[in-house]
Motif scaffolding. Structure first.
Motif, PDB file in Angstrom:
ATOM      1  N   LEU A 161       0.648  -1.200  -0.076  1.00  0.00           N
ATOM      2  CA  LEU A 161      -0.003  -0.044  -0.161  1.00  0.00           C
ATOM      3  C   LEU A 161       0.732   1.305  -0.177  1.00  0.00           C
ATOM      4  N   ALA A 162       1.946   1.188   0.525  1.00  0.00           N
ATOM      5  CA  ALA A 162       3.004   2.129   0.517  1.00  0.00           C
ATOM      6  C   ALA A 162       4.423   1.654   0.897  1.00  0.00           C
ATOM      7  N   ALA A 163       5.334   2.364   0.109  1.00  0.00           N
ATOM      8  CA  ALA A 163       6.857   1.862   0.076  1.00  0.00           C
ATOM      9  C   ALA A 163       7.406   2.282   1.506  1.00  0.00           C
ATOM     10  N   ALA A 164       8.267   1.976   2.097  1.00  0.00           N
ATOM     11  CA  ALA A 164       8.979   2.379   3.267  1.00  0.00           C
ATOM     12  C   ALA A 164       9.137   3.978   3.269  1.00  0.00           C
ATOM     13  N   ALA A 165       9.857   4.154   2.036  1.00  0.00           N
ATOM     14  CA  ALA A 165      10.050   5.578   2.033  1.00  0.00           C
ATOM     15  C   ALA A 165       8.789   6.664   1.778  1.00  0.00           C
ATOM     16  N   ASP A 166       7.736   5.941   1.457  1.00  0.00           N
ATOM     17  CA  ASP A 166       6.470   6.934   1.450  1.00  0.00           C
ATOM     18  C   ASP A 166       5.824   7.509   2.727  1.00  0.00           C
ATOM     19  N   TRP A 167       6.016   6.653   3.911  1.00  0.00           N
ATOM     20  CA  TRP A 167       5.438   7.257   4.997  1.00  0.00           C
ATOM     21  C   TRP A 167       6.375   6.818   6.138  1.00  0.00           C
ATOM     22  N   PRO A 168       7.359   7.567   6.606  1.00  0.00           N
ATOM     23  CA  PRO A 168       8.631   7.331   7.372  1.00  0.00           C
ATOM     24  C   PRO A 168       8.105   7.332   9.022  1.00  0.00           C
ATOM     25  N   LEU A 169       7.340   6.225   9.166  1.00  0.00           N
ATOM     26  CA  LEU A 169       6.841   6.003  10.528  1.00  0.00           C
ATOM     27  C   LEU A 169       8.034   5.684  11.347  1.00  0.00           C
ATOM     28  N   ARG A 170       7.929   5.855  12.654  1.00  0.00           N
ATOM     29  CA  ARG A 170       8.877   4.888  13.539  1.00  0.00           C
ATOM     30  C   ARG A 170       8.050   3.979  14.427  1.00  0.00           C
ATOM     31  N   ILE A 171       8.657   3.083  14.793  1.00  0.00           N
ATOM     32  CA  ILE A 171       8.176   1.997  15.801  1.00  0.00           C
ATOM     33  C   ILE A 171       9.048   1.924  16.985  1.00  0.00           C
ATOM     34  N   VAL A 172       8.472   1.915  18.203  1.00  0.00           N
ATOM     35  CA  VAL A 172       9.482   1.873  19.431  1.00  0.00           C
ATOM     36  C   VAL A 172       8.632   0.597  19.883  1.00  0.00           C
ATOM     37  N   VAL A 173       9.689  -0.398  20.239  1.00  0.00           N
ATOM     38  CA  VAL A 173       9.054  -1.834  20.840  1.00  0.00           C
ATOM     39  C   VAL A 173       9.381  -1.865  22.230  1.00  0.00           C
ATOM     40  N   ALA A 174       8.552  -1.937  23.346  1.00  0.00           N
ATOM     41  CA  ALA A 174       8.710  -2.204  24.335  1.00  0.00           C
ATOM     42  C   ALA A 174       8.761  -3.793  24.994  1.00  0.00           C
ATOM     43  N   ILE A 175       9.964  -3.953  25.377  1.00  0.00           N
ATOM     44  CA  ILE A 175      10.189  -5.553  25.884  1.00  0.00           C
ATOM     45  C   ILE A 175       9.768  -5.372  27.335  1.00  0.00           C
ATOM     46  N   THR A 176       8.902  -6.070  27.461  1.00  0.00           N
ATOM     47  CA  THR A 176       8.392  -6.374  29.067  1.00  0.00           C
ATOM     48  C   THR A 176       8.764  -7.696  29.546  1.00  0.00           C
ATOM     49  N   SER A 242     -11.671 -13.926  26.026  1.00  0.00           N
ATOM     50  CA  SER A 242     -12.848 -14.999  26.404  1.00  0.00           C
ATOM     51  C   SER A 242     -12.578 -16.367  25.698  1.00  0.00           C
ATOM     52  N   CYS A 243     -11.604 -16.897  25.787  1.00  0.00           N
ATOM     53  CA  CYS A 243     -11.578 -18.546  25.268  1.00  0.00           C
ATOM     54  C   CYS A 243     -11.484 -19.360  26.578  1.00  0.00           C
ATOM     55  N   ARG A 244     -11.892 -20.601  26.164  1.00  0.00           N
ATOM     56  CA  ARG A 244     -11.870 -21.350  27.523  1.00  0.00           C
ATOM     57  C   ARG A 244     -10.576 -22.390  27.087  1.00  0.00           C
ATOM     58  N   PRO A 245      -9.631 -22.632  27.970  1.00  0.00           N
ATOM     59  CA  PRO A 245      -9.035 -21.710  29.043  1.00  0.00           C
ATOM     60  C   PRO A 245      -8.700 -20.516  28.206  1.00  0.00           C
ATOM     61  N   PRO A 246      -8.560 -19.324  28.987  1.00  0.00           N
ATOM     62  CA  PRO A 246      -8.386 -17.994  28.284  1.00  0.00           C
ATOM     63  C   PRO A 246      -6.862 -17.911  27.787  1.00  0.00           C
ATOM     64  N   VAL A 247      -6.769 -17.078  26.987  1.00  0.00           N
ATOM     65  CA  VAL A 247      -5.234 -16.823  26.379  1.00  0.00           C
ATOM     66  C   VAL A 247      -5.047 -15.403  26.795  1.00  0.00           C
ATOM     67  N   VAL A 248      -4.257 -15.208  27.738  1.00  0.00           N
ATOM     68  CA  VAL A 248      -3.784 -13.785  28.413  1.00  0.00           C
ATOM     69  C   VAL A 248      -2.178 -13.727  27.931  1.00  0.00           C
ATOM     70  N   TYR A 249      -1.882 -12.892  27.087  1.00  0.00           N
ATOM     71  CA  TYR A 249      -0.382 -12.615  26.815  1.00  0.00           C
ATOM     72  C   TYR A 249       0.126 -11.602  27.480  1.00  0.00           C
ATOM     73  N   TRP A 250      -0.706 -10.838  28.015  1.00  0.00           N
ATOM     74  CA  TRP A 250      -0.215  -9.414  28.565  1.00  0.00           C
ATOM     75  C   TRP A 250       0.338  -9.706  30.049  1.00  0.00           C
ATOM     76  N   ASN A 251       1.219  -8.778  30.472  1.00  0.00           N
ATOM     77  CA  ASN A 251       1.637  -8.741  31.826  1.00  0.00           C
ATOM     78  C   ASN A 251       1.210  -7.218  32.347  1.00  0.00           C
ATOM     79  N   SER A 252       1.608  -6.995  33.612  1.00  0.00           N
ATOM     80  CA  SER A 252       1.106  -5.930  34.285  1.00  0.00           C
ATOM     81  C   SER A 252       1.996  -4.692  33.263  1.00  0.00           C
TER      82      SER A 252
END
Ligand code: DP6
Length: 319
Positions: A161-176, A242-252
């Motif tokens: 939909l757009a090449a890398a140079a077309d929209w120079p967004l930045r992504i910051v990944v927080a490793i928890t 809302s699965c059984r058993p639930p799938v919760v990937y999050w931590n605090s």
């Protein structure tokens, strides 16, 4: 014939998520998705059709027997079942199996390397379909920039939909968390389809989210893209919870990062979050906000470290 080739690919992060399989045997996604390919988290794969009697796989210098069956099957798709045995080596510069789309980068690099090593001449779309059969999200890493995968037909289609140079967004990944997740995304999707009462609604609303996101990319409308991406992400996680058993990937810390992103936004920064099948939080932002966002996420309780990257190119041969 040179029977060895190396390729490099980057992971991608979905802003409208792939979650659910229409055909488990062929690994066809139940929904389309829209992603951004990253620049600086890299996986390199070397494939040698060496003619020994068994495929082997080494990841970051260690034997990986668990992943071998998927890799072998993917090599069969590219080079045929009568191919010679392959020695596959993978090196990456980011954690595996922790919700950072390591399998996407790995299979995208694998098909490109195998195609060159076996001299099979498949085009990019054919390779994307083969990577997608191994891991749905991997199909998108064959392409750079902002990518849409559509799952309407009998085979997936991909559009940049757009090449890398077309929209120079930045992504910051927080490793928890650095440890591998407890349930892989493929199994979690199947559990969602079988047990979540919200799964049918998830499937039904996806086309609308994709249309909104596609238009936002075309118009470079950051606010609209962010709103639909956050909605789509939280909706996917609601299906998991809302699965059984639930799938919760999050931590605090995952939740604390969402608070950080929201408060940065209320103080005027262009930023939104997304979360995949793991506890890491990805903040997508405009370049002028990157430093402030990285700093705020780094000082969010529970965050181990952050990584920042731009938008990258599709999988390609190296060396
Ligand atoms: C949450 O591509 O890992 O990251 O096809 O079973 O290998 P398989 O699933 P995978 O799932 C990715 C799920 C996601 C959303 C996304 O990337 O679109």
């Amino acid at each position: 014939m040179d029977m060895t080739a190396s390729a490099e690919a980057q992971p991608n992060i979905a802003l409208v998520k792939y979650w659910g399989k229409r055909d488990i045997a062929r690994n066809l996604p139940a929904v389309g998705s829209l992603s951004v390919t990253l620049a600086d988290l890299r996986t390199q794969m070397t494939v040698s059709f060496a003619g020994s009697n068994q495929d082997t796989l080494r990841v970051n210098g260690k034997d990986e027997p668990d992943m071998l069956a998927r890799v072998s099957h993917c090599l069969d798709l590219v080079a045929g079942c009568d191919r010679p045995a392959a020695a596959v080596r993978s090196e990456g510069n980011f954690p595996i199996g922790a919700g950072l789309a390591s399998s996407a980068a790995a299979f995208a690099a694998l098909v490109v390397a195998a195609n060159a090593a076996a001299n099979t001449g498949h085009d990019r779309l054919a390779l994307a379909r083969m990577a997608g059969a191994a891991s749905g999200s991997a199909a998108r890493s064959l392409y750079g920039g902002l990518v849409e995968l559509s799952a309407d037909g009998d085979q997936i289609e991909l559009t940049q939909l757009a090449a890398a140079a077309d929209w120079p967004l930045r992504i910051v990944v927080a490793i928890t968390a650095d440890e591998a997740k407890s349930i892989g995304s493929g199994d979690a999707m199947i559990r969602c389809a079988e047990t979540s009462p919200f799964y049918p609604a998830w499937i039904e609303r996806q086309a609308a989210d994709l249309a909104l996101a596609r238009e936002a990319v075309a118009g470079r409308d950051f606010a609209v893209l962010g709103a639909v991406a956050e909605h789509n992400c939280l909706k996917m996680h609601s299906v998991m919870w809302s699965c059984r058993p639930p799938v919760v990937y999050w931590n605090s810390a995952t939740l604390a990062c969402l608070e950080t992103v929201r408060s940065l936004r209320s103080s005027g920064h262009a930023v939104f979050f997304t979360i995949d099948a793991g506890p890491q939080v990805k903040a997508i932002c405009m370049p002028e906000s990157e430093v402030a966002i990285a700093r705020a996420l780094e000082s969010t309780p529970g965050v181990i470290r952050t990584m920042s990257t731009g938008v990258g190119r599709g999988a390609r041969l190296i060396g």
